[in-house]
Design an enzyme around this catalytic site. Structure first.
Site, mmCIF file in Angstrom:
data_model
loop_
_atom_site.group_PDB
_atom_site.id
_atom_site.type_symbol
_atom_site.label_atom_id
_atom_site.label_comp_id
_atom_site.label_asym_id
_atom_site.label_seq_id
_atom_site.Cartn_x
_atom_site.Cartn_y
_atom_site.Cartn_z
ATOM 1 N N LEU A 1 0.829 -1.144 0.109
ATOM 2 C CA LEU A 1 -0.027 -0.042 0.191
ATOM 3 C C LEU A 1 0.963 0.889 0.570
ATOM 4 O O LEU A 1 1.803 1.155 0.665
ATOM 5 C CB LEU A 1 -1.278 -0.264 1.242
ATOM 6 C CG LEU A 1 -2.517 -0.936 0.953
ATOM 7 C CD1 LEU A 1 -3.269 -0.790 3.298
ATOM 8 C CD2 LEU A 1 -3.393 -0.796 -0.051
ATOM 9 N N ASP A 2 0.750 2.550 -0.544
ATOM 10 C CA ASP A 2 1.130 3.122 -0.931
ATOM 11 C C ASP A 2 1.226 4.169 0.925
ATOM 12 O O ASP A 2 0.527 4.015 1.617
ATOM 13 C CB ASP A 2 0.814 4.588 -1.435
ATOM 14 C CG ASP A 2 0.041 4.005 -2.816
ATOM 15 O OD1 ASP A 2 0.733 3.293 -3.326
ATOM 16 O OD2 ASP A 2 -0.866 4.306 -3.401
ATOM 17 N N THR A 3 2.750 4.684 0.955
ATOM 18 C CA THR A 3 2.454 5.208 2.602
ATOM 19 C C THR A 3 1.020 6.073 2.812
ATOM 20 O O THR A 3 0.965 5.779 3.782
ATOM 21 C CB THR A 3 3.905 5.879 2.090
ATOM 22 O OG1 THR A 3 5.328 5.612 2.593
ATOM 23 C CG2 THR A 3 4.077 6.390 3.617
ATOM 24 N N HIS B 1 0.672 2.424 -7.008
ATOM 25 C CA HIS B 1 -0.433 3.849 -7.440
ATOM 26 C C HIS B 1 -1.713 3.177 -8.365
ATOM 27 O O HIS B 1 -1.543 4.479 -9.001
ATOM 28 C CB HIS B 1 0.402 4.876 -7.617
ATOM 29 C CG HIS B 1 1.758 4.904 -6.672
ATOM 30 N ND1 HIS B 1 1.431 5.305 -5.524
ATOM 31 C CD2 HIS B 1 3.084 5.559 -6.532
ATOM 32 C CE1 HIS B 1 2.787 5.174 -4.520
ATOM 33 N NE2 HIS B 1 3.611 5.146 -5.877
#
Length: 365
Positions: A229-231, A314
């Protein structure tokens, strides 16, 4: 005659002496000699020998009293015995005698087939573990509760429903299912974490930022995350030590779907969903959504739901941004059959056996 006189005098003196004493007369000398002859076969106590065994006298007793008498004290050790700590030990056997006895036994049983003793309980000759024990270890309740699952015909092994109790299985080889869901019989662990924003999707971060490993530092086994998962993206992410399951969940071949809620600013056209389903051209190829819908609208603020099976970096943010709607906030609310529900941000929970079974069914395990 002088000789007779002397003899009569001696006799008369003896008689007078006995009379004066008033006691019983002593037995005649001839009688005493006869008694000695009668006792000649029985030696006096001080003359007896109490030896037993080799060299024993014919008149000695045949019991063990000889050793005690010879030792001069009652309870002395018998011949061949030793005292240890105030107690008598068994007579020692010569090593030569034991060696000969062992050789005779070897000769007697040489060439004979080895006799195996019978098993002490039914089914002992079988290998594996009892099915109810395997189910109990996998977390399906007590053994009695697992026996009830078998009685209800809810358990199957290698595609066949089990109706008998005590069936032995090999957890490493046999496929075990409960209600059609595969049972994780080994010491696997499965967790779902509601990742907060700002947490890096790695188990360790060389820059010292908060990462997924900070939530599982007290685990005995090493866990790894499934996907990324993106930050700044929140939501459900899976942690496990089951390598094959993790690989299949992220492999495009199995197409495990993930669902996201995205906050965007509108207004949005009616055909936005169609555009996403038809495919958006990105720099690394087309990306297509499996499902799209508007969940909530407040003025120009929209909360939309996007479902897709791809896992490129993303991917959701890039698709919506390419369509003209940058994402303000993104949350993943489900990973396959595992949903976020009311799990709070930063909380880690262990997946249930049912959830693990559904995950395995998603990837044909």
């Amino acid at each position: 005659m002088p000789s007779s006189g002397n003899g009569s005098g001696r006799n008369s003196g003896r008689g007078n002496h006995r009379g004066a004493g008033g006691g019983n007369p002593r037995p005649k000398s001839g009688g005493g000699r006869d008694d000695k002859q009668k006792r000649a076969g029985k030696p006096r106590p001080e003359e007896r020998r109490y030896d037993v065994g080799p060299g024993a006298s014919k008149d000695g007793p045949k019991s063990g009293r000889g050793a005690s008498a010879r030792g001069g004290a009652k309870g002395a050790p018998k011949k061949g015995e030793q005292r240890t700590g105030g107690r008598r030990t068994a007579p020692s056997t010569s090593r030569e005698y034991e060696t000969r006895a062992e050789e005779r036994n070897r000769e007697r049983y040489a060439g004979k087939k080895e006799v195996k003793p019978p098993k002490t309980f039914p089914g002992a000759e079988q290998e594996g573990e009892r099915l109810q024990k395997v189910l109990a270890r996998a977390g399906y309740g007590s053994r009695r509760a697992c026996e009830e699952l078998i009685e209800q015909a809810r358990v199957e092994v290698n595609g066949e429903i089990v109706l008998e109790q005590g069936l032995r299985v090999d957890p490493e080889k046999d496929e075990i299912k409960v209600d059609g869901l595969t049972v994780a019989t080994q010491a696997y662990q499965f967790f779902a974490l509601n990742k907060p924003a700002g947490v890096v999707s790695t188990m360790e971060d060389p820059e010292g930022r908060q990462c997924l490993g900070d939530y599982v530092t007290n685990r005995e086994t090493r866990l790894f995350h499934v996907g990324r998962l993106d930050t700044e993206t929140e939501g459900v992410i899976l942690l496990t030590n089951h390598g094959e399951l993790a690989n299949r969940l992220t492999h495009p071949k199995y197409g495990v779907k993930k669902t996201y809620l995205a906050h965007i600013v509108g207004p949005i056209p009616r055909d936005l969903g169609k555009q996403l389903k038809d495919g958006i051209q990105l720099e690394d190829g087309y990306a297509r959504a499996d499902h799209f819908r508007v969940v909530q609208q407040t003025g120009k603020n929209y909360l939309v739901e996007v479902t897709l099976h791809e896992g490129r970096k993303h991917i959701v943010r890039r698709m919506l941004a390419e369509a003209g709607f940058p994402v303000d906030k993104l949350v993943r609310v489900s990973f396959g059959p595992i949903t976020l529900g009311d799990q709070k941000s930063g909380w880690l929970r262990r997946l249930s056996n049912t959830e693990v079974g559904m995950l395995m069914r998603e990837v044909d395990l």
